[in-house]
Design an enzyme around this catalytic site. Sequence first.
Site, short mmCIF file in Angstrom:
data_model
loop_
_atom_site.label_atom_id
_atom_site.label_comp_id
_atom_site.label_asym_id
_atom_site.label_seq_id
_atom_site.Cartn_x
_atom_site.Cartn_y
_atom_site.Cartn_z
N TYR A 52 0.75 -1.48 0.35
CA TYR A 52 0.06 0.02 0.05
C TYR A 52 0.76 1.45 0.01
CZ TYR A 52 -4.52 -2.26 0.48
OH TYR A 52 -4.90 -3.09 0.29
N ARG A 88 -11.19 -6.04 -11.35
CA ARG A 88 -11.53 -5.20 -10.82
C ARG A 88 -13.34 -4.00 -11.28
NH1 ARG A 88 -8.21 -1.40 -7.27
NH2 ARG A 88 -9.75 0.73 -8.54
N THR A 94 -14.75 0.79 -4.67
CA THR A 94 -14.08 0.60 -2.94
C THR A 94 -15.33 1.12 -2.07
OG1 THR A 94 -12.26 2.42 -4.32
CG2 THR A 94 -12.16 1.61 -1.39
N ASN A 119 -14.00 -3.70 2.97
CA ASN A 119 -14.09 -4.25 1.55
C ASN A 119 -14.25 -5.33 1.13
OD1 ASN A 119 -11.75 -3.09 0.71
ND2 ASN A 119 -12.35 -1.43 0.00
P1 IDP Z 1 -9.16 -0.13 -4.39
O1 IDP Z 1 -8.58 -1.31 -2.89
O2 IDP Z 1 -10.59 0.22 -4.92
O3 IDP Z 1 -8.45 0.37 -5.41
P2 IDP Z 1 -7.53 1.89 -3.14
O4 IDP Z 1 -8.03 4.55 -3.24
O5 IDP Z 1 -6.85 1.76 -3.50
O6 IDP Z 1 -8.82 1.81 -3.29
O7 IDP Z 1 -7.55 1.80 -1.21
C1 IDP Z 1 -7.41 0.92 -0.60
C2 IDP Z 1 -7.98 0.28 0.73
O8 IDP Z 1 -7.69 2.04 1.75
C3 IDP Z 1 -9.43 0.53 -0.37
O9 IDP Z 1 -9.85 -0.46 -0.80
C4 IDP Z 1 -10.10 0.51 1.63
O10 IDP Z 1 -10.09 -0.86 2.30
C5 IDP Z 1 -9.05 1.30 2.37
N1 IDP Z 1 -9.62 3.11 2.11
C6 IDP Z 1 -9.25 3.61 0.56
N2 IDP Z 1 -10.02 5.18 0.69
C7 IDP Z 1 -10.45 4.80 1.96
C8 IDP Z 1 -11.28 6.23 2.18
O11 IDP Z 1 -11.19 7.41 2.14
N3 IDP Z 1 -11.62 5.58 4.12
C9 IDP Z 1 -11.39 4.95 4.85
N4 IDP Z 1 -10.40 3.57 3.64
C10 IDP Z 1 -10.17 3.70 2.52
MG MG Z 2 -5.96 0.55 -4.71
#
Ligand code: IDP
Ligand code: MG
Length: 163
Positions: A52, A88, A94, A119
């Site tokens: 990450y 995806r 997300t 998620n």
């Molecule tokens: P993705 O998993 O859909 O690619 P990313 O933006 O890469 O989403 O974020 C990684 C993970 O971080 C997400 O799957 C989710 O678990 C968490 N996350 C992302 N944005 C937020 C937020 O605004 N609040 C809380 N958790 C978040």
């Molecule tokens: Mg991501």
Amino acid sequence: MAGLEETLVLVKPDGVARNLTGEILSRIEAKGYQLVDIRMVEPNRDLLSAHYAEHEGKPFFDPLVNFMESGPVVAMRIAGHAAIAGVRSLCGATDPTAAAPGTIRGDLGRDWGLAVQQNLIHASDSLESSSRELALWFGPLLSPPRRRRLPPPPPPTRPRTTR
Ligand code: IDP
Ligand code: MG
């Protein structure tokens, strides 16, 4: 026709704890993508921070790493033409509250009132991320990509002759 791709899928600790690994893999397989490799991992902070890295410094980074470290994760190598975008699309948005019904996050996820969105699934978002992430979770030496061949069809059954 899009190229043959491989993508990294993680069933996150919430998905494993809720016994949704089979359901998630089943949706990916039902779409027609191929499972090439799978392993259950208890990732440490170094692996998660590398995975990450793009989110370092964001307010959800620490809760995200803590969550991902909270239990076993199932890592899968998934193959198919345009598999990166296709998986995806199966995941959905997300935020599980906004994710469309019919998607994995939309059907199976929800807001639990926590600092991080639980998620259920991670899937690589580009060719560059997929090769970086597959190397992190499977390692080039540990698990070279294998192409599974479909088993040959069973031999035709001969009608039983009665005397
Ligand atoms: P993705 O998993 O859909 O690619 P990313 O933006 O890469 O989403 O974020 C990684 C993970 O971080 C997400 O799957 C989710 O678990 C968490 N996350 C992302 N944005 C937020 C937020 O605004 N609040 C809380 N958790 C978040
Ligand atoms: Mg991501």
